[in-house]
Scaffold this motif. Structure first.
Motif, PDB file in Angstrom:
ATOM      1  N   THR A 515       1.061   2.619   0.593  1.00 36.17           N
ATOM      2  CA  THR A 515       1.978   3.257  -0.394  1.00 36.17           C
ATOM      3  C   THR A 515       1.469   4.168  -1.301  1.00 36.17           C
ATOM      4  N   GLN A 516       2.538   4.996  -1.815  1.00 40.19           N
ATOM      5  CA  GLN A 516       2.202   6.265  -2.696  1.00 40.19           C
ATOM      6  C   GLN A 516       2.460   5.887  -4.113  1.00 40.19           C
ATOM      7  N   SER A 517       3.517   5.415  -4.524  1.00 39.23           N
ATOM      8  CA  SER A 517       4.051   5.462  -6.050  1.00 39.23           C
ATOM      9  C   SER A 517       3.315   4.451  -6.746  1.00 39.23           C
ATOM     10  N   THR A 518       3.465   4.957  -8.114  1.00 39.86           N
ATOM     11  CA  THR A 518       2.952   3.718  -8.950  1.00 39.86           C
ATOM     12  C   THR A 518       3.689   2.482  -8.911  1.00 39.86           C
ATOM     13  N   ASP A 519       5.065   2.574  -8.857  1.00 43.31           N
ATOM     14  CA  ASP A 519       5.734   1.228  -8.711  1.00 43.31           C
ATOM     15  C   ASP A 519       5.402   0.513  -7.263  1.00 43.31           C
ATOM     16  N   GLY A 520       5.071   1.205  -6.422  1.00 39.59           N
ATOM     17  CA  GLY A 520       4.689   0.764  -5.085  1.00 39.59           C
ATOM     18  C   GLY A 520       3.111  -0.053  -5.185  1.00 39.59           C
ATOM     19  N   ALA A 521       2.445   0.696  -5.775  1.00 41.10           N
ATOM     20  CA  ALA A 521       1.169   0.111  -6.039  1.00 41.10           C
ATOM     21  C   ALA A 521       1.002  -1.118  -7.007  1.00 41.10           C
ATOM     22  N   SER A 522       2.014  -1.101  -7.872  1.00 43.34           N
ATOM     23  CA  SER A 522       2.065  -2.120  -8.644  1.00 43.34           C
ATOM     24  C   SER A 522       2.669  -3.460  -8.092  1.00 43.34           C
ATOM     25  N   ALA A 523       3.492  -3.312  -7.099  1.00 37.80           N
ATOM     26  CA  ALA A 523       4.133  -4.221  -6.278  1.00 37.80           C
ATOM     27  C   ALA A 523       3.171  -4.878  -5.082  1.00 37.80           C
ATOM     28  N   LEU A 524       2.559  -3.970  -4.573  1.00 35.62           N
ATOM     29  CA  LEU A 524       1.638  -4.376  -3.510  1.00 35.62           C
ATOM     30  C   LEU A 524       0.282  -4.860  -3.899  1.00 35.62           C
ATOM     31  N   ALA A 525      -0.320  -4.468  -4.972  1.00 31.39           N
ATOM     32  CA  ALA A 525      -1.668  -4.905  -5.377  1.00 31.39           C
ATOM     33  C   ALA A 525      -1.836  -6.401  -5.461  1.00 31.39           C
ATOM     34  N   PRO A 526      -0.785  -6.958  -6.200  1.00 33.65           N
ATOM     35  CA  PRO A 526      -0.973  -8.488  -6.175  1.00 33.65           C
ATOM     36  C   PRO A 526      -0.951  -9.139  -4.682  1.00 33.65           C
ATOM     37  N   VAL A 527      -0.144  -8.471  -3.758  1.00 36.73           N
ATOM     38  CA  VAL A 527       0.064  -9.197  -2.631  1.00 36.73           C
ATOM     39  C   VAL A 527      -1.184  -9.026  -1.795  1.00 36.73           C
TER      40      VAL A 527
END
Length: 886
Positions: A515-527
């Protein structure tokens, strides 16, 4: 004219609004307002001091005004690199004083512009002098030096030039002419502050320059004006004229000729307080205008033969107080009046033929400016032969028949997207010009109901590779994807039962996550955290852009940091293809869907072309219709085969856009997993954050979460002009200042670390009279601040959903954000009201002690899928990534 090219992305075009169709622009244009918290604070300082004006018409320091007035004048001299600045109550007063300071009186002539604001001629006539009108250069609208030279007579005393619309007059020939003839030069710079001519600032070249602070100007104080000069004698005369100087002259030890009348042209401390802060914004606001105007100019030059944008000579800068356009009726095939009326009906505030020659005013035709006395034109006062008949300024008169202007359209808060809508409105009118002309010639009958046209669109590319497992979408217009009726229930979107998702250590699934975006990182990090704990997963992570530091801080595992390549349209494709070729993963997981140029989309494309399975976890609650297309506006062929949906409503929206039910699975929003783990510790959090900012238990903590969308709005990616995080923050601060008069509160502001919006605009920890603490880089995390807050306030951040689900009083404040671009599900779905004004916020804050329990219950029900979201998303990816026979 490239009308069809302009309208390629619209599909079929409804008939013009004049013929009964739908206007192309249906919303109201937001008003231009540059007043903010800085000005409010300065005004409050003045009000608290009790001194609204400090002028005295007597010897001593107060003769020059109070501290705010002197501060403004000092700031003005510094910004414009002049020796003296003299503030006045209006630019009209400043022009009058400038003419008087140059010793212009009855019988004298002053050469000036034929159709600028009447303040120029009133300043001349008010001093008993005679305006002489010179013609203009039709390309710039400014005075033509050759015409000025032809108007000089033995009675000429001065030249009063007007820098029109934001473009300076060519001052060098005027100055040389004035020097030879011993004339004074006055510059009316009301519309052109900070414009330049060959490196010199407009208003600083002549003997006196006058600037305006009227409420319609780029910067303003309601009313006000500034006269600048480098001449000590002129500066003294300006100061005397401003403040009843005839009373002071007898006390001055000077040999200067100071026979003059003084007036009350004094600026108040309140106006000066506003103006000194407005001056700080001049370059920013001019830059906004220039960016929008340049975009308009590029498109008009490329696409319309009948329209000529403003011309900016080499060595000049234009600051675009307004945007003038010249119209060629013969080329267009329709009259200017009809074109302008049709464009106005499409929702564009276009002004046409507003120019009126000043010499056509009754006072010039009757040659009497005061009653019936004939003053100052009569022989008792004037021995010259001023002419005011039609034809004396042929270039100006001809241009007036072709000229249109866009005024506040090119100002903040409007965006590049708005400029494109203006261009599309021009194109729409020209596309229907034959129908409009016939309708006009036929006496304008009632519109026919069937008139419409289809704009040819490029044929879809046949070179796209076939998708492996992507959903197929019906072909729809890229600007208006039509929703299709869908019957859907939650049971159809459930994944396997919990016991079916147990890790199988003997069967390893290799996952490539990126991922690239801040939102994307926030969503994928817990996963990612869940996947790294599973023995049946081999996880490889690639990140780019703002996702890099987020993953660096959170994970010790190796990260592939992707840097963009040279292809601006697909910057990551080459790197991604090599990475997937090296890994040979079973499945690819990203945050975003669609076809944009980010890393997420590059992974989806490359995976499909290699036959690799794909999944995606939605990173934000938003309208995804634009993401379901490729760069050409066609249905995207690389959509993930499995979507992790944050809630049922979002899933239904996707199904209505054509995504098959089989590709949708409810998992919740993974970011909630981070919040959930801290909820039982909320009491500890409250004490912790109060200790960090050193306040007691009696202080309410209001946490403001920024969603930095301003850059996206400015670039046109989100067409919502007027949306500004700082406006929202200021709205909250002003409301807090009113409701917490007898109580204490702290406004804690947290931003995205790598997309800072507010910066030094927080001004040392106070905004609107409320203490503000920037907690972005504090030891407690954003989630700590949310859990410890009494009230959470924000805009479109997903964190607001989580704070509401946690039972925290949550407010959504989004002034000027167009509802169709609202990314916040709480307001989009009516679960929370959208607050736009200070009074809205005050009303909601009054509910602080007793929030609506039913409202919070509805929010929890809607987003109950957030529970264990990261675990559910991880299970979805692993299940889909298993071999077919596994």
């Amino acid at each position: 004219m490239a009308v069809n090219k302009t309208l390629d992305n619209i599909g079929w075009i409804d008939r013009p609004a004049l013929l009964g169709g739908t206007p192309h622009i249906t919303r109201e244009w937001p008003p231009f307002n540059s007043i903010g918290a800085d000005e409010q604070r300065e005004v409050l300082d003045v009000l608290e001091s009790g001194v609204l004006s400090a002028f005295h018409a007597s010897p001593g320091e107060p003769f020059l005004g109070g501290p705010k007035v002197r501060s403004l004048e000092q700031a003005w001299t510094s910004r414009f690199k002049v020796k003296h600045a003299v503030s006045m109550n209006s630019a009209t007063s400043a022009l009058f004083a400038a003419v008087a300071a140059c010793k212009v009186g009855p019988g004298d002539e002053v050469i000036t512009h034929p159709y600028a604001a009447p303040s120029a001629v009133s300043a001349i006539l008010g001093n008993g002098a005679i305006p002489i009108f010179a013609d203009i250069d039709p390309h710039t609208q400014n005075l033509d030096p050759e015409s000025v030279a032809q108007r000089i007579t033995p009675l000429t005393k001065a030249i009063l030039t007007v820098h029109v619309a934001g473009l300076p007059t060519h001052m060098k020939p005027l100055q040389e002419m004035a020097s030879r003839q011993k004339l004074r030069v006055i510059e009316d710079t009301a519309q052109s502050a900070a414009a330049t001519c060959h490196g010199k600032l407009a208003g600083t070249v002549g003997d006196i320059g006058v600037f305006s602070l009227n409420s319609r100007k780029i910067i303003q104080s309601g009313e006000g004006g500034i006269a600048v000069t480098n001449d000590d004698d002129l500066a003294l005369r300006l100061q005397l004229i401003r403040n009843h100087g005839e009373q002071l002259i007898p006390t001055l030890e000077t040999e200067h000729d100071l026979n003059l009348i003084g007036f009350n042209f004094r600026m108040t401390e309140l106006e000066a307080a506003v103006a000194v802060r407005q001056l700080e914004k001049l370059d920013e606001l001019n830059g906004w205008n220039i960016r929008l105007a340049n975009h308009l100019t590029r498109r008009i030059e490329q696409e319309f033969d009948c329209l000529a944008p403003p011309q900016v000579p080499d060595g000049f800068t234009h600051v675009y107080y307004n945007y003038p356009l010249r119209f060629d009726a013969d080329t267009a095939g329709m009259s200017l009046d009809l074109f302008a009326e049709a464009v106005q009906a499409e929702g564009v505030p276009l002004n046409a033929k507003q120019v009126n020659m000043l010499y056509r005013l009754p006072l010039f035709q009757r040659r009497s400016a005061q009653g019936d006395s004939g003053y100052p034109f009569g022989k008792a006062w004037y021995r010259g032969d001023a002419k005011y008949q039609d034809g004396i300024c042929p270039q100006a008169e001809a241009l007036a028949q072709r000229l249109m202007t866009l005024d506040t359209v090119i100002r903040k808060p409007n965006s590049i997207d708005d400029m494109d809508r203006v261009i599309e409105s021009f194109a729409k009118v020209l596309l229907f010009k034959e129908e409009l002309v016939a309708w006009d010639a036929d006496g304008r009958p009632d519109p026919k109901p069937f008139l419409k046209k289809t704009v040819s669109k490029p044929a879809p590319s046949k070179s796209k590779p076939s998708p492996v497992d992507s959903p197929q979408l019906d072909s729809v217009s890229p600007l208006s994807i039509e929703k299709i009726p869908v019957e859907l229930n939650e049971s159809e979107l459930m994944g396997p039962e919990e016991d079916e998702n147990q890790p199988d250590a003997e069967s390893t699934v290799r996952i490539a996550m990126g991922t690239q975006s801040t939102d994307g990182a926030s969503a994928l990090a817990p996963v990612a955290e869940v996947l790294l704990e599973r023995p049946d997963v081999e996880l490889h992570i690639a990140v780019a852009g703002s996702a890099i530091p987020i993953f660096r801080q959170r994970f010790r595992t190796d990260l592939r940091e992707m840097m963009p390549g040279t292809n601006v349209y697909k910057p990551y494709d080459e790197h991604v293809d090599a990475w997937l070729g090296e890994l040979q993963p079973d499945i690819v997981l990203t945050a975003l869907t669609g076809s944009h140029t980010w890393l997420d989309y590059a992974l989806q494309r490359a995976a499909k072309e290699r036959g690799i399975k794909t999944t995606a976890v939605l990173d934000a609650w938003t309208d995804y219709s634009g993401r379901l297309q490729n760069e050409d506006g066609e249905p995207f062929q690389y959509l993930p085969a499995k979507y992790g949906m944050p809630d049922f409503t979002t899933a239904l929206e996707h199904a209505e856009l054509g995504v098959p039910k089989a590709n949708l699975q409810l998992v919740g929003h993974p970011l909630h997993t981070d919040l959930k783990r801290f909820i039982p510790r909320w009491r500890e959090m409250r004490e912790r954050i109060r200790g960090w900012i050193e306040v007691g238990r009696d202080v309410d903590v209001i946490v403001f979460i920024s969603e930095p969308l301003t850059q996206a709005v400015e670039s046109g990616a989100i067409p919502s002009p007027g949306y500004d995080e700082f406006d929202a923050l200021n709205t909250v601060a002003v409301a807090l200042a009113q409701i917490y008069r007898k109580r204490k509160c702290i406004l804690a502001v947290t931003e995205y670390r790598h997309e800072r919006t507010f910066g030094d605009r927080l001004h040392g920890g106070e905004l609107g009279g409320v203490r503000v603490v920037d907690v972005t880089d504090s030891e407690p995390s954003t989630l700590d601040w949310i859990l410890g807050a009494d009230v959470v306030v924000g805009m479109s951040s997903p964190l607001l959903v989580h704070s509401a689900c946690a039972g925290i009083h949550t407010l959504v404040v989004q002034p000027n954000l167009l509802r169709e671009h609202d990314r916040n599900p709480l307001t989009r779905r009516g679960l929370l009201p959208n607050l736009e004004t200070t009074n809205d916020v005050i009303d909601e804050l009054k509910r602080h002690s007793d929030p609506d329990k039913r409202r919070l219950a509805a929010i929890r029900k809607e987003f109950r899928w957030n529970q264990d979201a990261a675990k559910k998303a991880a299970a979805m990816v692993v299940e889909h990534g298993k071999p077919e026979d596994g």
